[in-house]
Write an enzyme that holds these catalytic residues in place. Structure first.
Site, PDB file in Angstrom:
ATOM      1  N   ASP A   1       0.885  -1.170   0.000  1.00 52.84           N
ATOM      2  CA  ASP A   1       0.000   0.000   0.000  1.00 52.84           C
ATOM      3  C   ASP A   1       0.923   1.219   0.000  1.00 52.84           C
ATOM      4  OD1 ASP A   1      -2.068   1.779   0.287  1.00 52.84           O
ATOM      5  OD2 ASP A   1      -2.401   1.367   2.409  1.00 52.84           O
TER       6      ASP A   1
ATOM      7  N   GLU B   1      -1.455  -1.192  -4.537  1.00 53.32           N
ATOM      8  CA  GLU B   1      -2.714  -0.442  -4.639  1.00 53.32           C
ATOM      9  C   GLU B   1      -2.608   0.578  -5.767  1.00 53.32           C
ATOM     10  OE1 GLU B   1      -4.955   0.567  -1.104  1.00 53.32           O
ATOM     11  OE2 GLU B   1      -5.286   2.574  -1.896  1.00 53.32           O
TER      12      GLU B   1
ATOM     13  N   ASP C   1      -2.278   0.211   7.733  1.00 53.22           N
ATOM     14  CA  ASP C   1      -1.555   0.141   6.456  1.00 53.22           C
ATOM     15  C   ASP C   1      -1.080  -1.293   6.171  1.00 53.22           C
ATOM     16  OD1 ASP C   1      -0.669   3.413   6.320  1.00 53.22           O
ATOM     17  OD2 ASP C   1      -0.887   2.483   8.287  1.00 53.22           O
TER      18      ASP C   1
END
Lengths: 168, 168
Positions: free
Chosen positions: A7, A66, A139
């Site tokens: 991410d 992502e 996260d």
């Protein structure tokens, strides 16, 4: 298949590695951080080195990153874009398969619907990976969800590519 | 001082290297390209390798990178941001001083006013570097202008930093 989810972010970059199979399990999860008071090029350089070290240590078969979009906060969106650029470059250079997923695709894959709230995604990640606790920080949980999303999507995507390519 | 200017971009990334002194001159200029039909991670990986090769060959003292903003074309802005992220990381890792300048700062430094049209900037770059022809393509000219901007700005910026830091 061994998948590393990332991410991307400059201040906080979550990662989570998951081994597939009948019962997927988490191998590593955490957050890479860079100090907010340092110059941007130095922070990007430090993040790049940490990502490359992570890839060299874990040697994932695939990296799921992502997909970044422009958010309301334009300053953050640019640094997220810059971080994602070096993550994608380093992942491709490592020889791993690289895939990008939108937050909605991840939620759909892990929680069953694209508008699932963050907490529900975290509970599903916990359950799917058989963890005794909710994965933290957020996260790292998001990165584990990305890896699970790739494990769920990759077999079908490969079959589609094979059929579209004229193979069997 | 030997400065490498870089105008980041994924399809076209301009570069231009200038040696300072009483009469600055261009040492190298060109454009790195990546094929539009390849997957994004592969293009970023290829650009990253080319940038690192350029830095290793030229060994600039400083790298001046165009500061990226969100433009009207959101798709392009994201790939420009991703390209700038890996350029900044690679430049900082090379040990060079890294600076960012907005397009207006570059125009101000090279042509005398921030709203100068592209053609005037190119003519000024030609004149300042004593080139027999207008530098081409435009991306390479922009990169040379970035390097000239840094050569013009760096001495003052260093003096300001020294005074602000309490030195002499």
């Amino acid at each position: 298949m061994f998948v590393l989810g990332i991410d991307p972010g400059l201040s906080r970059c979550g990662y989570g590695a998951v081994t597939g199979g009948r019962r997927p399990h988490a191998v590593a999860a955490g957050v890479l951080t860079t100090p907010r008071d340092e110059p941007l090029p130095d922070r990007l350089a430090a993040l790049d080195l940490e990502i490359r070290q992570l890839l060299a240590e874990l040697r994932p078969d695939a990296v799921a990153v992502e997909r970044v979009f422009f958010q309301t906060n334009v300053r953050t969106a640019m640094s997220v874009g810059q971080a994602s650029g070096l993550v994608l470059a380093a992942a491709a250079q490592s020889g791993a398969e690289v895939a990008q997923y939108t937050p909605n695709e991840v939620k759909q894959a892990v929680a069953g619907f694209g508008a699932a709230p963050k907490e529900q995604v975290q509970r599903m990640v916990q359950s799917l990976l058989g963890l005794t606790e909710r994965p933290r920080p957020a996260d790292a949980a998001d990165a584990l969800a990305l890896a699970l999303c790739h494990l769920a999507s990759a077999p079908l995507a490969r079959r589609v590519a094979r059929i579209a390519g004229g193979g069997r």
